[in-house]
Design an enzyme around this catalytic site. Structure first.
Site, PDB file in Angstrom:
ATOM      1  N   GLU A 121      -5.903  -0.441  -7.528  1.00  0.00           N
ATOM      2  CA  GLU A 121      -4.760   0.682  -7.785  1.00  0.00           C
ATOM      3  C   GLU A 121      -3.568  -0.008  -8.667  1.00  0.00           C
ATOM      4  OE1 GLU A 121      -3.057   4.683  -5.681  1.00  0.00           O
ATOM      5  OE2 GLU A 121      -2.737   2.808  -4.585  1.00  0.00           O
ATOM      6  N   HIS A 168      -2.796  -2.910  -5.984  1.00  0.00           N
ATOM      7  CA  HIS A 168      -2.984  -2.378  -4.637  1.00  0.00           C
ATOM      8  C   HIS A 168      -4.649  -2.515  -4.594  1.00  0.00           C
ATOM      9  CE1 HIS A 168      -3.417   0.997  -1.629  1.00  0.00           C
ATOM     10  NE2 HIS A 168      -3.487  -0.249  -0.859  1.00  0.00           N
ATOM     11  N   SER A 209       0.771  -1.287  -0.148  1.00  0.00           N
ATOM     12  CA  SER A 209       0.054   0.038  -0.064  1.00  0.00           C
ATOM     13  C   SER A 209       0.674   1.174   0.018  1.00  0.00           C
ATOM     14  CB  SER A 209      -1.041   0.119   1.256  1.00  0.00           C
ATOM     15  OG  SER A 209      -0.160  -0.120   2.438  1.00  0.00           O
TER      16      SER A 209
END
Length: 737
Positions: free
Chosen positions: A473, A461, A440
């Site tokens: 992501e 992500h 992250s």
């Protein structure tokens, strides 16, 4: 019309039986653009004039009736390019008296989609025939509007008006449910409700609709005008109770939104005062809503979602996604098990690797629990549960990785551990295998430092819970190959995620933008603002939860580890507080320990903790921070701005550095990754509603009192000096993308 897109049209064919078949053609969903409506008007008038036509059937090309209005027309109105919707939508002229009051009956033959204006067209016909799998609904509230396709022409009120027809076809309660929740119904349910008159197989649809139309014209079936049906309407007293309940629910579930209440008002007005009065009310309300900030925000989100799939230099290369047949997930914790769940739900065979059998079984157990939750909610049958779970295999070595097409690492945020894992993956996985990390915050170049396969390394992500949250992501480094990006975007689409491609940096886009979110909240608390007041105000603003409740949910261990990444990389603009470490030392870890910023009971219901004051005072004394009397009764508006303007400031840096190509990508990332309210348009869109000058001046003012944390970035200063919107395009010649 945008660009040089092929114009939509309609065709008309008259069969020997005397039925005119009018087909809407406007790929991909046969949207009702101005050219389609103009053509539909011409075709319909031709059918009415012709002596060889007894009845009319309207259908859509390639198995789709119509997906509704051309949303780009709303943009034109909202951007002031046209004064009113009338120039693009001549639906009244096409379908007002022409359809319902015409001397020849019309029947809608519905397959695929009949949404929004598409369903309103169908409801204006004298009958509707559907296939079993067709989806019908009025989802306009998702755009901050009410159903009212006919209200798009200000010169006449004789039109199709969905808020008035749907209650008369399915009843008031069901109509409100469909409109307020944007819920679609399939053909069989639509038939049971009375929305369609018959359900037939796709290969019989047109012939059945033609026969139905002939039966009406020859008086073998009733000629029904839906606007004047009354048998499905409740008594006035019962109706008022339904409207009262609907308003209470709307205010409870969406307290910041006005258009659900407007929708209820319009429906009620038509029931109480008659359909014609309801038409006028719908028209007036629609005209106001289409120009509202909420509608502008939601239309922006609609188009921004579409835009996430267009990445310059990637998606325009003509690359075809390679087939990913088998995926491995490393780590069976909360994130790993959630990712595995998302994958097997979309029929991907998955290997879940853990360090030992105990952890492996625990990971499989979490996946099983995720699926069982779906069974309990009626989203999955027991048979589907067994079939889906059979796609998951456990492992505690790399031997079974010999034929995997993608690996997603989801272990704890430890750099050396991740480096070792990627070094191992390079040895055991096939040369084409995509090597993805769910990190992250950690820079991917650091993670892949010990590998030679830099072109295969990419960030995937997910957001917790991974099988529920809609955002993926996708993070690429300078070495990541375009093919790998296209492949991961395709997997994201197949597991029903919205992929946002961003560049590589600490925290990437979402977590980097929002690292000041909790830090700003802690800064305010240490300077005297009530902690629970902050959470209350931020939740009222529209976030799913406040920053402190979120910290409890994430867990203090994760929050501190993540925070350290930002302290190390952005030391000059992080607010350093010992509040979290002090609480963690005292065995407070958040929701999992039942003690964090809140106390939690057996059902994980949160309540304030009066003991929290001592930790705040201790952190304050160590940091040497004094309570600011001005903040003791900080207005809600100032709390919102002091929490979110630092987020805007960091989002500006992310945009300026080219981590994101478009400001709209940051809007989608903020909405889908952090729960920023979509009706505010995303973080950058919302910021532009204030203007760069205002945000810059506020941050500058606070920085003088509270330090560098609030100092506006160079990009914001530049935009402020020019009076330019923050979301205006940036020259990304040196983009991190």
């Amino acid at each position: 019309m945008k660009g040089s897109r092929t114009k939509g049209t309609t065709t008309i064919e008259v069969g020997a039986h005397g039925v005119a078949l009018i087909t809407i053609i406007n790929p991909p969903v046969n949207s009702l653009s101005s050219d389609v409506l103009s053509s539909l008007k011409d075709s319909y008038e031709q059918a009415l004039r012709r002596d060889d036509v007894k009845a009319i059937v309207i259908t859509g090309a390639k198995g789709k009736f119509s997906g509704g209005a051309d949303i780009s027309a709303f943009e034109k109105v909202q951007e002031g390019k046209v004064n009113e919707p009338a120039p693009d939508f001549k639906l009244s002229e096409v379908l007002g008296d022409t359809l319902e009051a015409a001397k020849k009956p019309s029947v809608a033959a519905i397959d695929g989609l009949a949404l929004g204006g598409g369903l309103e067209v169908a409801m204006a016909c004298h009958a509707r025939i559907s296939t079993p799998t067709a989806r019908l609904g009025l989802p306009e509230l998702q755009l901050g509007l009410i159903p009212g396709f006919g209200a798009m022409n200000s010169r006449t009120f004789d039109s199709i008006y969905g808020t008035q027809r749907l209650p008369r076809l399915v009843g008031i309660a069901k109509a409100l449910e469909m409109m307020l929740t944007s819920k679609t119904v399939k053909g069989e349910e639509a038939h049971a409700l009375g929305l369609v008159d018959a359900v037939v197989p796709p290969n019989e649809l047109v012939s059945a609709a033609c026969q139905w139309a002939l039966d009406i014209s020859e008086c073998r079936r009733p000629w029904i005008a839906s606007l004047y049906k009354t048998e499905k309407l409740d008594s006035l007293g019962e109706a008022r109770e339904i409207f009262k309940f609907a308003r209470a629910q709307a205010q409870k579930q969406a307290p910041n939104l006005i258009h659900p209440l407007v929708c209820i008002d319009v429906v009620e007005h038509g029931i109480v005062s008659g359909p014609r009065a309801g038409l006028y009310k719908e028209f007036e309300s629609f005209q106001e809503l289409v120009r509202s900030y909420i509608s502008k925000s939601l239309v922006h989100i609609f188009f921004s979602l579409r835009g996430t799939t267009k990445i310059p230099g990637i998606t325009d290369l003509g690359l075809v996604p390679r087939q990913v047949k088998k995926v491995a997930v490393l780590g069976g914790g909360l994130m790993g098990s959630g990712i595995a769940t998302a994958l097997i739900l979309s029929n991907y065979p998955v290997i879940l690797k853990e360090v030992n059998d105990q952890f492996m079984q625990a990971g499989i157990g979490r996946v099983r629990a995720n699926l069982q939750s779906r069974v309990k909610k009626g989203k999955m049958t027991q048979e589907e549960f067994e079939k889906t779970l059979s796609l998951l295999k456990g492992s505690h070595d790399y031997e079974s990785f010999i034929d995997v097409d993608m690996v997603i690492e989801a272990v704890i945020e430890n750099v050396s551990l991740k480096q070792q894992i990627f070094s191992d993956l390079e040895k055991y996985c096939p040369p084409h295998c995509i090597l993805a990390s769910n990190t992250s915050t950690i820079d991917l170049n650091l993670i892949g430092k010990q590998t030679k396969s830099q072109d295969r390394i990419i960030g995937a992500h997910f957001f917790s819970p991974a099988h529920v949250m809609p955002l993926l992501e996708i993070v690429r480094t300078k070495q990541t190959s375009p093919q790998v990006i296209v492949d991961l975007m395709d997997v994201g689409k197949k597991i029903r995620k919205t992929p946002v491609v961003v560049g590589n940096c600490t925290g990437f886009a979402v977590n980097r933008m929002f690292f000041p979110y909790t830090q700003a909240a802690i800064l305010l608390v240490e300077h005297g603002v009530d902690l629970y007041e902050i959470d209350r105000v931020i939740t009222k603003f529209g976030m799913p939860m406040g920053p402190f409740r979120l910290a409890d949910l994430v867990g203090f261990g994760v929050a501190i580890a993540t925070g350290m990444q930002f302290v190390e990389n952005f030391a000059e603009r992080t607010y350093k507080s010992l509040l979290l470490p002090l609480m963690q030392e005292d065995k407070r870890g958040g929701e999992t320990t039942r003690k964090g910023f809140y106390l939690y009971d057996d059902r994980r219901k949160a309540k304030p903790d009066p003991e929290l004051r001592k930790y705040i005072e201790k952190a304050r004394s160590i940091s040497g921070v004094a309570v600011d009397p001005k903040l003791a009764r900080l207005p809600e508006k100032d709390i919102v701005e002091m929490i979110f303007f630092p987020v805007v400031n960091e989002a500006c840096r992310v945009f300026a550095e080219g981590i994101a190509v478009k400001a709209a990508d940051l809007d989608i990332a903020s909405v889908m990754g952090m729960g920023f309210p979509p009706y505010r348009g995303g973080i950058m869109f919302w910021a532009d509603s204030f203007g760069s000058k205002y945000i810059y001046s506020r941050l500058e003012e606070w920085s003088k009192t509270y330090g560098e944390f609030f100092e506006p970035c160079a990009f914001l200063a530049e935009r402020s000096a020019k009076g330019a919107p923050l979301s205006s395009p940036v020259d990304h010649a040196t983009s991190r993308l």
